[in-house]
Design a protein around this motif. Structure first.
Motif, PDB file in Angstrom:
ATOM      1  N   ALA A 205       0.829  -1.202   0.000  1.00 16.02           N
ATOM      2  CA  ALA A 205       0.000   0.000   0.000  1.00 16.02           C
ATOM      3  C   ALA A 205       0.864   1.252   0.000  1.00 16.02           C
ATOM      4  O   ALA A 205       0.548   2.251  -0.665  1.00 16.02           O
ATOM      5  N   VAL A 206       1.958   1.222   0.731  1.00 13.21           N
ATOM      6  CA  VAL A 206       2.865   2.371   0.767  1.00 13.21           C
ATOM      7  C   VAL A 206       3.463   2.601  -0.613  1.00 13.21           C
ATOM      8  O   VAL A 206       3.594   3.737  -1.077  1.00 13.21           O
ATOM      9  N   SER A 207       3.839   1.522  -1.297  1.00 10.62           N
ATOM     10  CA  SER A 207       4.414   1.648  -2.644  1.00 10.62           C
ATOM     11  C   SER A 207       3.416   2.278  -3.608  1.00 10.62           C
ATOM     12  O   SER A 207       3.766   3.174  -4.389  1.00 10.62           O
ATOM     13  N   THR A 208       2.165   1.830  -3.561  1.00  8.74           N
ATOM     14  CA  THR A 208       1.148   2.408  -4.438  1.00  8.74           C
ATOM     15  C   THR A 208       0.882   3.865  -4.078  1.00  8.74           C
ATOM     16  O   THR A 208       0.705   4.718  -4.959  1.00  8.74           O
ATOM     17  N   ALA A 209       0.860   4.157  -2.796  1.00 10.00           N
ATOM     18  CA  ALA A 209       0.642   5.544  -2.366  1.00 10.00           C
ATOM     19  C   ALA A 209       1.744   6.456  -2.881  1.00 10.00           C
ATOM     20  O   ALA A 209       1.486   7.605  -3.272  1.00 10.00           O
ATOM     21  N   SER A 210       2.979   5.968  -2.913  1.00 10.90           N
ATOM     22  CA  SER A 210       4.083   6.792  -3.401  1.00 10.90           C
ATOM     23  C   SER A 210       3.914   7.128  -4.876  1.00 10.90           C
ATOM     24  O   SER A 210       4.262   8.228  -5.321  1.00 10.90           O
ATOM     25  N   VAL A 211       3.368   6.189  -5.651  1.00 10.58           N
ATOM     26  CA  VAL A 211       3.130   6.447  -7.082  1.00 10.58           C
ATOM     27  C   VAL A 211       2.068   7.540  -7.241  1.00 10.58           C
ATOM     28  O   VAL A 211       2.223   8.471  -8.046  1.00 10.58           O
ATOM     29  N   VAL A 212       0.986   7.431  -6.500  1.00 15.07           N
ATOM     30  CA  VAL A 212      -0.094   8.425  -6.596  1.00 15.07           C
ATOM     31  C   VAL A 212       0.405   9.807  -6.186  1.00 15.07           C
ATOM     32  O   VAL A 212       0.134  10.817  -6.861  1.00 15.07           O
ATOM     33  N   LEU A 213       1.159   9.866  -5.097  1.00 18.32           N
ATOM     34  CA  LEU A 213       1.659  11.161  -4.628  1.00 18.32           C
ATOM     35  C   LEU A 213       2.640  11.769  -5.622  1.00 18.32           C
ATOM     36  O   LEU A 213       2.609  12.978  -5.883  1.00 18.32           O
ATOM     37  N   LEU A 237      -0.551   5.415 -12.314  1.00 16.39           N
ATOM     38  CA  LEU A 237      -0.884   4.250 -11.508  1.00 16.39           C
ATOM     39  C   LEU A 237      -0.953   2.995 -12.374  1.00 16.39           C
ATOM     40  O   LEU A 237      -0.482   1.919 -11.972  1.00 16.39           O
ATOM     41  N   ASP A 238      -1.518   3.133 -13.558  1.00 17.33           N
ATOM     42  CA  ASP A 238      -1.641   1.979 -14.454  1.00 17.33           C
ATOM     43  C   ASP A 238      -0.267   1.448 -14.862  1.00 17.33           C
ATOM     44  O   ASP A 238      -0.074   0.237 -14.989  1.00 17.33           O
ATOM     45  N   ARG A 239       0.688   2.343 -15.058  1.00 14.77           N
ATOM     46  CA  ARG A 239       2.031   1.906 -15.438  1.00 14.77           C
ATOM     47  C   ARG A 239       2.755   1.215 -14.303  1.00 14.77           C
ATOM     48  O   ARG A 239       3.607   0.357 -14.521  1.00 14.77           O
ATOM     49  N   SER A 240       2.424   1.566 -13.079  1.00 11.02           N
ATOM     50  CA  SER A 240       3.164   1.025 -11.932  1.00 11.02           C
ATOM     51  C   SER A 240       2.569  -0.263 -11.378  1.00 11.02           C
ATOM     52  O   SER A 240       3.286  -1.064 -10.776  1.00 11.02           O
ATOM     53  N   LEU A 241       1.269  -0.474 -11.580  1.00  7.91           N
ATOM     54  CA  LEU A 241       0.638  -1.667 -11.030  1.00  7.91           C
ATOM     55  C   LEU A 241       0.969  -2.892 -11.874  1.00  7.91           C
ATOM     56  O   LEU A 241       0.994  -2.819 -13.103  1.00  7.91           O
ATOM     57  N   PRO A 242       1.238  -4.031 -11.244  1.00  8.51           N
ATOM     58  CA  PRO A 242       1.495  -5.249 -12.011  1.00  8.51           C
ATOM     59  C   PRO A 242       0.239  -5.715 -12.736  1.00  8.51           C
ATOM     60  O   PRO A 242      -0.885  -5.380 -12.336  1.00  8.51           O
TER      61      PRO A 242
END
Length: 385
Positions: A205-213, A237-242
């Motif tokens: 969740a922290v990793s995804t939050a860093s992408v959004v921020l 977000l789409d580029r970062s999510l597996p």
């Protein structure tokens, strides 16, 4: 919602205070060891056991209970040598017991000494291991605090036309950061504020939050329309999510104009599956800023299909907008009743932004009895151009 322990609020200027949603938890370990009188407990126990043994008839033997003295020393001590000190004194005291009970078997006294020695050794190992764990935990907390300063940068108390306060709490044990996120930016179009909630907890969740921020901090200065800003975040977000992931992010973006025109102004809100921000206006009940039409969280639709509508709402000097995550509204009391945020805010919305959030935090804590089950964030902006 708000945890424990795990506990820290940033108000204006980024200074941590003790009243925030994420407050510092007590250091893990035995509670007795934090009391000034705790180190005297093993000595008191030793005196009591020896005194009772002397007072009892000779045929009543309680010498084996002396092994509890170094065990208690290990529980309350901070030094590995403390159980050793008590173990040596207790072994010497066992001879008093043996001399008093002149009929005791030598083998019985040897068994008592063995028990004392074994308990002392185990106690030393326990204190050493606990001290090592506490050092590691302290290092983890320092690392988490640094990460929070990078990811969740505390906003200034005043930014353009807005006065700002933030409360944050991570649910994960010993953590400062979690899946909830927020940020504020002053752009040529006014103040942009973001709040969001990543599905799940922990490091993913922290990793995804860093992408959004990161995407917000880049796009907030480039995109005039808040809908286009959110679309930029969706692409990042789409580029970062597996592939085939089930991760998604709810978020709301608020835009406050730099200055009113002819005494009036409109704020703008874009909402993607997030709890609606609340408009706080003096003398009125909190008003939910619901989106014109429901939009799913980011990560559900293809980014090409993310085109959320923009809500325009009049804003006046002195109005405040509260952005929050569902960790607040889903906080439950002992009877499993949800926290009534809008109803409670009616009585809490006066005062400066930091004072309002402090009262809100205390009220939620009182509702839940102090236990918080989910990450929670609250961001308050008062419009004072």
């Amino acid at each position: 919602m708000y945890t424990i322990s795990q506990q820290h609020r940033h108000l204006g200027g980024g200074l941590p205070t003790g009243a925030g949603l994420a407050r510092r938890a007590p250091t893990d370990g035995v509670v007795l060891s934090r009391q000034a009188w705790a180190p005297f407990l093993p000595w008191a126990l030793l005196v009591v056991l020896v005194s009772v043994d002397v007072a009892l008839p000779a045929w009543v033997v309680i010498a084996p209970a002396l092994a509890a003295v170094p065990a208690l020393a290990a529980a309350v001590g901070r030094r590995a040598s403390y159980p050793v000190e008590l173990g040596v004194v207790t072994a010497a005291a066992s001879f008093i017991d043996a001399s008093h009970n002149d009929g005791i078997f030598v083998v019985g006294h040897l068994a008592t000494l063995d028990a004392i020695a074994l308990t002392t050794i185990i106690g030393c190992a326990t204190v050493w291991a606990r001290a090592r764990q506490e050092r590691e935990l302290a290092q983890v907390r320092v690392t988490a605090e640094v990460a929070q300063q990078v990811l969740l940068r505390p906003p200034p108390q005043r930014l353009g036309p807005a006065r700002i306060a933030v409360d944050y709490s991570a649910a994960a044990a010993c953590a400062r950061i979690g899946g909830d996120l927020y940020d504020v930016a002053l752009t040529r179009w006014g103040v942009r504020a973001l709040i969001g909630d990543v599905r799940g907890k922990g490091l993913p969740a922290v990793s995804t939050a860093s992408v959004v921020l990161g995407a917000f901090r880049e796009a907030a200065y480039d995109e005039r329309c808040p809908s286009a800003l959110v679309r930029r975040i969706a692409f990042s977000l789409d580029r970062s999510l597996p592939p085939d992931t089930e991760e998604f992010v709810t978020l709301a973006v608020l835009c406050l104009p730099s200055s009113p025109n002819d005494g009036s102004a409109d704020l703008q809100v874009v909402n993607c599956g997030h709890p609606a921000p609340l408009l706080l206006r003096a003398g009125q009940a909190p008003e939910a800023l619901d989106p014109p039409e429901p939009v799913p969280p980011l990560g559900v639709l293809s980014p090409e299909d993310v085109r959320p509508p923009v809500l325009h709402h009049p804003v006046r000097r002195g109005d405040a907008v509260l952005l929050y995550t569902d960790g607040i509204t889903e906080a439950r009391d002992a009877a499993r009743r949800f926290y009534g945020l809008r109803q409670r805010l009616a009585a809490l919305q006066t005062g400066a932004p930091d004072q309002l959030l402090a009262r809100l935090h205390a009220d939620v804590r009182a509702h839940t009895g102090g236990s918080l089950d989910d990450d929670a964030a609250a961001l308050l902006l008062r419009y004072e151009p």
